[in-house]
Write an enzyme that holds these catalytic residues in place. Structure first.
Site, mmCIF file in Angstrom:
data_model
loop_
_atom_site.group_PDB
_atom_site.id
_atom_site.type_symbol
_atom_site.label_atom_id
_atom_site.label_comp_id
_atom_site.label_asym_id
_atom_site.label_seq_id
_atom_site.Cartn_x
_atom_site.Cartn_y
_atom_site.Cartn_z
ATOM 1 N N ASP A 151 -0.165 -1.256 -2.604
ATOM 2 C CA ASP A 151 -0.314 -0.372 -1.448
ATOM 3 C C ASP A 151 -1.534 -0.657 -0.668
ATOM 4 O OD1 ASP A 151 -1.088 2.131 -0.339
ATOM 5 O OD2 ASP A 151 0.624 3.023 -1.005
ATOM 6 N N ILE A 180 1.928 4.302 1.265
ATOM 7 C CA ILE A 180 3.176 3.482 1.469
ATOM 8 C C ILE A 180 3.947 3.254 0.462
ATOM 9 C CG2 ILE A 180 3.490 0.966 2.214
ATOM 10 C CD1 ILE A 180 0.787 1.125 3.859
ATOM 11 N N ASP A 181 3.496 3.119 -0.880
ATOM 12 C CA ASP A 181 4.470 2.815 -2.152
ATOM 13 C C ASP A 181 5.728 3.605 -1.951
ATOM 14 O OD1 ASP A 181 3.543 0.735 -3.476
ATOM 15 O OD2 ASP A 181 1.906 1.926 -4.541
ATOM 16 N N VAL A 182 5.597 4.950 -2.093
ATOM 17 C CA VAL A 182 6.766 5.889 -2.274
ATOM 18 C C VAL A 182 7.479 5.644 -0.961
ATOM 19 C CG1 VAL A 182 7.637 8.384 -2.542
ATOM 20 C CG2 VAL A 182 5.498 7.300 -3.792
#
Length: 419
Positions: A151, A180-182
């Site tokens: 991320d 950003i990850d989720v």
């Protein structure tokens, strides 16, 4: 393109059965950390049956596997396999053969080393959809396609750190894994939706992709497009930024901070409020300071009532703890209603790890047809290894041999939460 746009709308394929949109969809989950596991846990909300495959020995630390997994690994069965062994690959092939979808986070190079080349997957299961998530990859290859990344690296590479830090001299990571990850996991679910429609129309599987870099660009897309007549690029940035212009801004009321939003009505909204009507004619350059002074004269509740009509609004600004506490429901109380409000937090006070934990409920999506459920708790890694192997046709002695050889495993630790 014109012919495509002129086509009549196709049937939506919605269900009135009372079940989930993805009931019966079998998903084989080979992901780890946050973005990848988010795919499977999200699909489980819509009825998918998700089998999580992890290595016999953990490849990353407990923070990334267990702590993050408490949320991202919900609603899944768990099996531990050594995919570097021939026996582990044999089990994987059986799982692939009965799956509809396989998810993995990694580069093309990593994918191929695991034996997940598109050619092999197509040979085993032509209708299979591979959902591949990585840092910098995509449908076309580029110079960073096989570079690893997380991320924070994607934030740096796509300009998020500069945007939220206020400039090149003060870059700042924004919300870490929540930025950003989720979002990338959700984007991969959308990509899968397109692939499922393709499967329905053509009978062919294939690859659906998402990447951290693509998601980093997605959340900044509104700043990237130019067009005739566009106003000067004056985006506010940095930790001191409180809003975008006087009509979309944080202000301090007499008792607490609030957010005022009138992006479309603007001066019309002010004209409806007696206390602010005289400001409706103030030029934009001086309006912010005038509104800030006026808002400080009355409490939040006064301004909420004043803007209760029309398309403008005032909402309180609160800490994450305050926001959570106002939306908190106890799992032990039962009757969790996902149709009530857009945001709810469930305190899972019957969690198998022996402690309670607070997790956001899937309230934000409320379709007219199809059921959304709260996924069950993350299982201990390897909890279902024997059950899954038996379901694949392995007999008791064969399972014992796989475990003894290290090709499969039933746990990483005695405790649910390593200490």
């Amino acid at each position: 393109m014109g012919a495509l746009l002129a086509e009549a709308p196709r049937a939506s394929g919605t269900t009135d059965s009372g079940g989930g949109w993805l009931d019966g969809l079998k998903v084989l989950d080979l992901t780890n950390v946050i973005a990848g596991p988010t795919i499977g846990s999200t699909l489980a909300r819509f009825g998918a049956e998700v089998t999580l495959v992890q290595p016999v020995e953990p490849s990353v630390d407990p923070w990334n596997t267990v702590v993050f997994g408490i949320h991202a690994q919900r609603g899944k069965e768990s099996i531990l396999l050594n995919l570097r062994s021939d026996e582990g690959q044999e089990v994987l092939a059986k799982l692939i053969a009965e799956a509809d979808v396989i998810t993995m986070n990694g580069t093309d190079e990593q994918r191929d080393k695991l034996g997940l080349t598109p050619k092999r997957l197509n040979e085993i299961n032509p209708r299979l959809i591979l959902v591949q998530l990585d840092a910098f990859g995509g449908p076309m290859r580029g110079p960073k396609s096989d570079h690893l990344g997380y991320d924070d690296l994607a934030q740096a590479a796509t300009g998020v750190m500069v945007r939220f830090g206020g400039g090149m001299d003060t870059p700042e990571e924004h919300a870490h894994f929540g930025t950003i990850d989720v979002l990338t996991g959700f984007c991969a679910c959308v990509a899968l939706g397109g692939a499922l429609l393709r499967l329905r129309e053509t009978g062919k599987g294939g690859i659906a992709r998402a990447s951290l870099a693509a998601a980093g660009n997605l959340i900044q897309a509104q700043f990237m497009y130019d067009y005739d007549g566009r106003a000067p690029f004056d985006e506010p940035a940095g930790r001191e930024a409180l809003g975008w212009g006087p009509f979309y801004h944080c202000y301090e009321a007499a008792d607490q901070w609030m957010f005022f939003a009138a992006p479309t009505e603007q001066h019309t909204a002010l004209a409806r409020v007696p206390d602010l009507a005289d400001l409706a004619e103030v030029p934009p350059d001086g309006l912010h300071d005038a509104l800030a002074e006026r808002f400080r004269t009355q409490p939040l509740s006064y301004w909420q009532q004043a803007f209760s009509e029309g398309q403008s609004t005032v909402v309180p600004l609160a800490s994450l703890h305050e926001t959570r506490d106002k939306a908190l429901q106890l799992e032990s109380a039962g009757d969790i209603d996902l149709s009530d409000a857009t945001f709810r937090v469930i305190r899972h006070d019957q969690h198998p790890m022996g402690r309670w934990c607070d997790l956001v409920a899937p309230n934000a999506v409320r379709p007219k047809s199809g059921q959304i459920s709260i996924p069950g708790p993350m299982p201990k890694y390897g909890q279902h290894t024997r059950t899954i192997l038996a379901r694949l046709g392995y007999e008791g002695p064969q399972i014992d041999d796989l475990l003894a050889a290290g090709a499969a495993g039933t746990s990483w630790s005695e405790k649910y939460l390593p200490e």
